[in-house]
Motif scaffolding. Structure first.
Motif, mmCIF file in Angstrom:
data_model
loop_
_atom_site.group_PDB
_atom_site.id
_atom_site.type_symbol
_atom_site.label_atom_id
_atom_site.label_comp_id
_atom_site.label_asym_id
_atom_site.label_seq_id
_atom_site.Cartn_x
_atom_site.Cartn_y
_atom_site.Cartn_z
ATOM 1 N N ALA A 93 1.982 -0.368 0.468
ATOM 2 C CA ALA A 93 1.829 -1.187 1.674
ATOM 3 C C ALA A 93 2.957 -0.901 2.668
ATOM 4 O O ALA A 93 2.735 -0.910 3.880
ATOM 5 C CB ALA A 93 1.810 -2.665 1.303
ATOM 6 N N TRP A 94 4.163 -0.628 2.177
ATOM 7 C CA TRP A 94 5.297 -0.317 3.054
ATOM 8 C C TRP A 94 5.071 1.004 3.788
ATOM 9 O O TRP A 94 5.407 1.132 4.958
ATOM 10 C CB TRP A 94 6.572 -0.267 2.224
ATOM 11 N N ILE A 95 4.462 1.990 3.097
ATOM 12 C CA ILE A 95 4.162 3.280 3.732
ATOM 13 C C ILE A 95 3.138 3.093 4.841
ATOM 14 O O ILE A 95 3.251 3.681 5.913
ATOM 15 C CB ILE A 95 3.653 4.302 2.699
ATOM 16 N N GLY A 96 2.107 2.294 4.559
ATOM 17 C CA GLY A 96 1.065 2.043 5.551
ATOM 18 C C GLY A 96 0.145 3.228 5.732
ATOM 19 O O GLY A 96 -0.040 4.032 4.832
ATOM 20 N N GLY A 97 -0.431 3.345 6.902
ATOM 21 C CA GLY A 97 -1.343 4.445 7.195
ATOM 22 C C GLY A 97 -2.794 4.062 6.989
ATOM 23 O O GLY A 97 -3.119 2.997 6.473
ATOM 24 N N ILE A 98 -3.655 4.956 7.386
ATOM 25 C CA ILE A 98 -5.086 4.687 7.331
ATOM 26 C C ILE A 98 -5.620 4.627 5.898
ATOM 27 O O ILE A 98 -6.579 3.940 5.609
ATOM 28 C CB ILE A 98 -5.862 5.712 8.170
ATOM 29 N N GLY A 99 -4.982 5.336 4.987
ATOM 30 C CA GLY A 99 -5.437 5.350 3.601
ATOM 31 C C GLY A 99 -5.110 4.097 2.822
ATOM 32 O O GLY A 99 -5.545 3.925 1.698
ATOM 33 N N LEU A 100 -4.350 3.196 3.414
ATOM 34 C CA LEU A 100 -3.953 1.962 2.741
ATOM 35 C C LEU A 100 -5.163 1.137 2.328
ATOM 36 O O LEU A 100 -5.205 0.578 1.240
ATOM 37 C CB LEU A 100 -3.033 1.152 3.648
ATOM 38 N N TYR A 101 -6.167 1.070 3.185
ATOM 39 C CA TYR A 101 -7.328 0.222 2.918
ATOM 40 C C TYR A 101 -8.224 0.781 1.821
ATOM 41 O O TYR A 101 -9.045 0.060 1.278
ATOM 42 C CB TYR A 101 -8.115 0.003 4.209
ATOM 43 N N VAL A 102 -8.066 2.032 1.497
ATOM 44 C CA VAL A 102 -8.779 2.626 0.372
ATOM 45 C C VAL A 102 -7.913 2.590 -0.878
ATOM 46 O O VAL A 102 -8.402 2.345 -1.980
ATOM 47 C CB VAL A 102 -9.181 4.089 0.694
#
Length: 153
Positions: A93-102
């Motif tokens: 979660a700290w990294i974030g990015g678009i792949g977080l939701y997957v």
């Protein structure tokens, strides 16, 4: 890409080789400071595996971070799997990015599926080899779109 995947696999094998030294007696203690340190070491190994990913395509990164989490869940149960998964989820979660939701539902699915498989598959013993196809179910939906055993970042 294959070099990075090979490095991730070698790292997984090396980490699990080192972690085997935490299993010093039988039956395995599931309480106390040794067990807590063991779970912390498995959580660290999952985060370390995530630090050395392979990039398949721009924005698509894979690694073997789910393997230690699945192992802990199969060996010690759902609560231990969730505890080992927590630092990985926080780091992701700290990294974030678009792949977080997957990535977040995908890694939660590994723990839940491993907990279900654990009810029907003995973690050790002479009959374990007969049940290995059911262990593959743990990684069936990992990465959602691709159904891969690899974690998508």
């Amino acid at each position: 890409m294959f070099r990075e995947l090979f490095l991730n696999l070698c790292l997984l094998i090396s980490l699990h080789y080192l972690l085997r030294f935490t299993f010093r007696s039988w039956p395995i203690a599931t309480r106390g400071p040794h067990h807590t340190l063991r779970l912390a070491a498995f959580a660290a190994s999952a985060v370390i595996l995530m630090l050395f990913p392979a990039q398949v395509a721009p924005g698509v990164i894979v690694d073997l971070r789910a393997v230690p989490i699945a192992f802990v869940t199969l060996q010690f149960g759902l609560l231990a799997g969730l505890l080992v998964e927590l630092p990985l989820l926080l780091y992701r979660a700290w990294i974030g990015g678009i792949g977080l939701y997957v990535a977040l539902p995908s890694i939660l699915g590994v723990v839940l599926t491993a907990a279900l498989v654990r009810r029907y598959v003995p973690p050790v013993g002479p009959l374990f080899w007969r049940h290995w196809p059911s262990v593959l179910l743990i990684f069936l939906f990992k990465g959602s779109r691709h159904g891969s055993a690899l974690a998508v970042r």
